[in-house]
Design an enzyme around this catalytic site. Structure first.
Site, PDB file in Angstrom:
ATOM      1  N   HIS A 106     -16.657   5.963   8.649  1.00  0.00           N
ATOM      2  CA  HIS A 106     -15.870   7.200   8.426  1.00  0.00           C
ATOM      3  C   HIS A 106     -14.402   6.993   8.845  1.00  0.00           C
ATOM      4  O   HIS A 106     -13.743   7.954   9.242  1.00  0.00           O
ATOM      5  CB  HIS A 106     -16.422   8.390   9.220  1.00  0.00           C
ATOM      6  CG  HIS A 106     -17.898   8.569   9.144  1.00  0.00           C
ATOM      7  ND1 HIS A 106     -18.502   9.414   8.241  1.00  0.00           N
ATOM      8  CD2 HIS A 106     -18.905   8.002   9.845  1.00  0.00           C
ATOM      9  CE1 HIS A 106     -19.817   9.365   8.397  1.00  0.00           C
ATOM     10  NE2 HIS A 106     -20.095   8.513   9.364  1.00  0.00           N
ATOM     11  N   SER A 131      11.843  -1.525  -2.599  1.00  0.00           N
ATOM     12  CA  SER A 131      12.096  -0.217  -3.182  1.00  0.00           C
ATOM     13  C   SER A 131      13.463  -0.260  -3.843  1.00  0.00           C
ATOM     14  O   SER A 131      14.377  -0.913  -3.344  1.00  0.00           O
ATOM     15  CB  SER A 131      12.077   0.840  -2.072  1.00  0.00           C
ATOM     16  OG  SER A 131      12.848   1.960  -2.455  1.00  0.00           O
ATOM     17  N   LYS A 145      12.186  -0.855   2.705  1.00  0.00           N
ATOM     18  CA  LYS A 145      10.797  -0.874   2.259  1.00  0.00           C
ATOM     19  C   LYS A 145      10.284  -2.253   1.839  1.00  0.00           C
ATOM     20  O   LYS A 145      11.004  -3.076   1.301  1.00  0.00           O
ATOM     21  CB  LYS A 145      10.597   0.084   1.070  1.00  0.00           C
ATOM     22  CG  LYS A 145      10.729   1.542   1.391  1.00  0.00           C
ATOM     23  CD  LYS A 145       9.845   2.026   2.536  1.00  0.00           C
ATOM     24  CE  LYS A 145       8.364   1.916   2.252  1.00  0.00           C
ATOM     25  NZ  LYS A 145       7.919   2.853   1.192  1.00  0.00           N
ATOM     26  N   GLU A 159      -2.244  -2.248  -4.438  1.00  0.00           N
ATOM     27  CA  GLU A 159      -2.426  -0.914  -5.025  1.00  0.00           C
ATOM     28  C   GLU A 159      -2.852  -1.021  -6.487  1.00  0.00           C
ATOM     29  O   GLU A 159      -3.777  -0.334  -6.933  1.00  0.00           O
ATOM     30  CB  GLU A 159      -1.139  -0.103  -4.882  1.00  0.00           C
ATOM     31  CG  GLU A 159      -0.920   0.326  -3.422  1.00  0.00           C
ATOM     32  CD  GLU A 159       0.459   0.882  -3.136  1.00  0.00           C
ATOM     33  OE1 GLU A 159       0.650   1.386  -2.029  1.00  0.00           O
ATOM     34  OE2 GLU A 159       1.348   0.805  -4.014  1.00  0.00           O
TER      35      GLU A 159
END
Ligand code: ARG
Length: 433
Positions: free
Chosen positions: A160, A282, A288, A295
């Site tokens: 969890h 970025s 970044k 992803e």
């Protein structure tokens, strides 16, 4: 398609250009993936026509020679499959006729584009499943190599997303390895199912020319024949779904690995550093460093799911060939192209991960030894529910022990040490044998 009339034009007919374009759809572009396979199938067909007494040696040699040349020209960019043709099947016949005249017009004797496309697709799917097996096997190997090196490195285990019990980085990585090993076996099983040659089944009813189907299958490297001529047609799409199912389970494992890496690489956790080559910047924020690759790896599964839904939707058909089947091609090719492009990045990604062992160890908190403590009390004769309560009360004082002790206490396979890894390696060896 533009210019040339289609293979099936019987005389001077006015063909509506919009209708033709609608029927051909984007086949001619998609067929760029199939042309080399169609060329191979066509060579096997030409050889069978010779054995059946339909072609002379000279005709067979001329046709086979031109087919080889066409395959080479295509691979080397001298022949483009474009709107001049309806599909790769038409392109092959057009080229043979252009180069060989009357002899070229013989290539389509006793075959249909139905068994032609089936054969090309089986060869294509077989090649993709071989790539899938290799990608899963290599991912498994690389994960096992890293697992062996980190068998004794403690890390938290979560359920969890909450800290649960100590585990080891080796066990965690070997867990992903075993997933990919199962996927390699699934790909192998799908390969066994599609490894049947449909060439010679014609439009779905066989032909009156005695084509040596066993010889064709052997020449194309199939282990067996798609036996029944009707079943060969009905297998289109269904076998593609089986192949995509194998791809799908692998992409589920890729997604889980990608998620774990995203969480581990977050600045809140910093358990792993993703390789620079797998991150991006970025356009706005100079600070970044973004995990775009992991992803996007999460999106492989939905791409495959979409393709499977599309194909299953098209397959609501009665027996026999229907042009609907053409619509299974785009999703099939799209799913394998994207799925394999992602899967094939996994081994290099795994190789280049940098785990922060100290951070992993530091994230193990004393309360995570509570289950070990309860079971210790059980061994002293305390009933489990009572031991559970006592361990809960003791939680603040459990910090005396180390994660190594905790792992040692759990001798079960996979908790610690190399035993489970060795057994996985055995199973990997039998896959490769
Ligand atoms: N593009 C077609 C397909 O993929 C080729 C077969 C055409 N056959 C036919 N009977 N019209 O199904």
């Amino acid at each position: 398609m533009s210019g040339a009339s289609p293979l099936w034009a019987k005389g001077r007919v006015e063909l509506d250009a919009a209708v033709q374009r609608f029927c051909a759809a984007d086949d001619v572009v998609l067929d760029r993936e199939l042309l080399v396979h169609d060329v191979k199938g066509s060579i096997a067909h030409v050889n069978a026509l010779y054995r059946a007494g339909i072609l002379s040696v000279a005709e067979r040699d001329a046709l086979a020679g031109e087919l080889v040349a066409l395959g080479r020209d295509f691979m080397e960019g001298r022949f483009t499959l474009d709107e001049r043709f309806e599909d790769c099947h038409s392109a092959i016949e057009a080229r043979l006729t252009e180069r060989l005249g009357e002899v070229g017009k013989k290539v389509h004797t006793a075959r249909s584009r139905n068994d032609q496309v089936l054969t090309a697709l089986r060869l294509y799917v077989r090649a993709q499943l071989e790539r899938l097996t290799a990608a899963c096997t290599t991912s498994c190997e690389r994960l096992l190599t890293r697992a062996k090196a980190s068998a004794a490195v403690p890390m938290p285990g979560w359920t969890h997303l909450q800290r649960a019990m100590p585990t080891s980085l080796g066990a965690f990585l070997a867990g992903h390895a075993e997933g990919f090993l199962d996927d390699a076996y699934a790909a192998r099983a799908a390969l066994d199912l599609v490894d049947a040659c449909p060439l010679g089944t014609g439009a779905g009813f066989g032909t009156s020319v005695e084509l040596d189907r066993d010889g064709e299958a052997a020449e194309l490297g199939f282990v067996r024949l798609a036996l029944n001529v009707h079943a060969a047609q009905s297998g289109r799409g269904k076998l593609d779904l089986l192949a995509l199912q194998a791809l799908h389970v692998a992409t589920l494992d890729v997604r889980r690995l990608a998620w774990d890496l995203s969480l581990f690489a977050s600045q809140e956790a910093r358990f792993v550093r993703l390789p620079d080559a797998f991150t991006t910047g970025s356009s706005l924020m100079p600070n970044k460093r973004n995990p775009d690759v992991v992803e996007l790896l999460r999106t492989l599964a939905p791409t495959v799911e979409g393709a499977m839904t599309e194909i299953a939707g098209v397959l609501a058909l009665p027996s026999g060939y229907h042009r609907d089947l053409q619509a299974t091609k785009a999703p099939l090719l799209r799913a394998f192209a994207r799925g394999l492009a992602g899967l094939e990045l996994v081994p290099a990604l795994v190789d280049a991960l940098t785990f922060d062992e100290a951070a992993l160890r530091a994230a193990i908190t004393p309360d995570m030894y509570a289950t070990d403590r309860a079971l210790e009390l059980v061994r002293e004769g305390v009933p489990f529910r009572e031991a559970y309560r006592r361990a809960a009360a003791e939680m603040p004082t459990l910090s005396e022990r180390t994660p190594e002790e905790s792992l040692r206490a759990r001798r079960s396979l996979g908790a610690a040490g190399n035993l489970a890894i060795e057994r996985l390696e055995e199973r990997l060896r039998s896959l490769k044998a």
